[in-house]
Design an enzyme around this catalytic site. Structure first.
Site, PDB file in Angstrom:
ATOM      1  N   TRP A 103     -20.117 -30.019 -15.337  1.00  0.00           N
ATOM      2  CA  TRP A 103     -20.301 -31.450 -15.094  1.00  0.00           C
ATOM      3  C   TRP A 103     -21.749 -31.823 -14.835  1.00  0.00           C
ATOM      4  O   TRP A 103     -22.249 -32.822 -15.343  1.00  0.00           O
ATOM      5  CB  TRP A 103     -19.379 -31.928 -13.964  1.00  0.00           C
ATOM      6  N   ASP A 172     -23.070 -36.314  -7.533  1.00  0.00           N
ATOM      7  CA  ASP A 172     -21.763 -36.525  -8.153  1.00  0.00           C
ATOM      8  C   ASP A 172     -20.741 -35.821  -7.253  1.00  0.00           C
ATOM      9  O   ASP A 172     -20.697 -34.595  -7.199  1.00  0.00           O
ATOM     10  CB  ASP A 172     -21.764 -35.912  -9.557  1.00  0.00           C
ATOM     11  N   LYS A 196      -9.191 -37.775  -8.185  1.00  0.00           N
ATOM     12  CA  LYS A 196      -8.910 -36.538  -7.441  1.00  0.00           C
ATOM     13  C   LYS A 196      -8.480 -36.900  -6.010  1.00  0.00           C
ATOM     14  O   LYS A 196      -7.294 -36.939  -5.726  1.00  0.00           O
ATOM     15  CB  LYS A 196     -10.134 -35.605  -7.425  1.00  0.00           C
TER      16      LYS A 196
END
Ligand SMILES: Cc1ncc(COP(=O)(O)O)c(C=O)c1O
Length: 360
Positions: A103, A172, A196
């Protein structure tokens, strides 16, 4: 298939059962309005009150100082890969990016489309199994911020401390937001997709230092311009109202559980019993450096890889779903977000032990 199902999906992911039950109860008649929350105007006093409640809850849960603004937006984590540099950097300016997994790698690649990205270090050289030693990081003095991912969802790596760098941090936190208490001093901006620990997919949360809400550095679409989001109470256009409502229910649930400090304890315990079971076994292995193992996404491989399809199929039969590793990494991934009770992790460990006895 077993009647009890434990969902280990990486995201969209498990939601607290109590939240889903409450949403079900309120579905047809929200707050006595005779209609659902999905069917009313986002400009109605009831919805505006919900947004205020949500922001107050989030501020309380995080202990977020008043120097930070909360923005609700859309576009997910990857949207922010672009909107962060679009809002914060002139095309000729620099930002530092630390790459520790899939990511943060994508974040750096996307940012490079809008400004100059300086890669501080790249954990690809160790197969994304460890965070490169800070003494090896090459910093760029001209960079405006330092970007990193607190938790690498695909590779199962997590920072358990805030990096000590001179630049303001941009993080992030899409896959570990709200899973531990945080001190905000070194951060300029934090973003997280919702699918999430926040709620269903469709909401993106940005926490930004108020003094970073200057006039847009360059032309940014109004709905993704941080200053415009701040000045419209995050509603420059119609938001995903149902997702916001569900996220508010998750925040309420989280507060009732004892907040993020209580979650951190539970998350530490859940992940440590699973890592212990992996380390003790002769069939499963996790190659992530122990001090950086993720408490949210436990990735592991089977020493006999041919057994993987059978493992996943039998796990499914035992009611353990969403365990397949990300397509770029393979293997197994058990995501243990806030809503996963320890009981689910114990069921997984029991299954793993039985499977090992049977086939290894
Ligand atoms: C750490 C992290 N960042 C970014 C993303 C991308 O999020 P989205 O799919 O919402 O763009 C994900 C998705 O799983 C993620 O785990």
């Amino acid at each position: 298939m077993s009647s009890i199902v434990w969902n280990f999906s990486a995201g969209p992911a498990i939601l607290p059962k109590a939240v889903l039950e409450r949403a079900q109860q309120e579905l047809l008649d929200w707050q006595g309005l005779g209609v659902s929350v999905m069917e009313i105007s986002h400009r109605s006093p009831e919805f505006e009150a919900l947004v205020a409640h949500m922001k107050a809850l989030l501020r309380r849960l995080l202990g977020l100082p008043d120097t930070f603004e909360i923005l609700f937006t859309t576009g997910g984590g990857q949207g922010q890969f672009a909107f962060v540099p679009m809002n914060l950097l002139h095309p000729e300016e620099y930002a530092d990016y630390l790459i520790t997994g899939g990511w943060s790698n994508r974040a750096a690649r996307e940012a490079a489309r809008f400004a100059n990205v300086h890669v501080v270090a790249d954990a690809a050289s160790n197969g994304y199994t460890a965070i490169p030693e800070p003494s090896t990081w090459s910093m760029n003095a001209a960079s405006k911020y330092f970007h990193y991912a607190t938790n690498e969802t695909v590779h199962g790596l997590q920072f358990h401390h805030v990096p000590e760098v001179e630049k303001p941090l941009v993080a992030d936190m899409s896959s570990d937001f709200l899973s531990y208490p945080l001190s905000f001093d070194r951060f300029g901006l934090i973003y997280s997709a919702s699918q999430k620990n926040i709620g269903p997919a469709g909401l993106t949360i940005v926490l930004i230092r108020r003094d970073w809400l200057t006039n847009a550095i360059r032309r940014v679409p109004e709905v993704f311009d941080y200053k415009s989001l701040a000045s419209t109470d995050s509603m420059p256009n119609t938001p995903a109202t149902f997702i916001w409502y569900l996220s508010a229910l998750v925040f309420e649930w989280l507060e009732a559980q004892g907040g993020v400090a209580a979650m951190q304890k539970k998350n530490q315990r859940k992940s440590s019993i699973l890592y212990e079971a992996i380390d003790e076994s002769n069939l499963y292995q996790n190659s992530v450096e122990k001090s950086t193992r993720s408490q949210m996404n436990v990735v592991f491989d089977l020493i006999k890889p041919d057994l993987l399809p059978r493992f996943l199929e039998e796990a499914r039969g035992a009611g353990l779903v969403g365990l397949k590793g990300h397509k770029t990494r393979g293997g197994v991934r058990a995501s243990l977000y806030n809503a996963m009770p320890e009981e689910g992790v114990c069921a997984l460990i029991e299954f793993m032990r039985t499977f090992e006895k049977k086939y290894a």
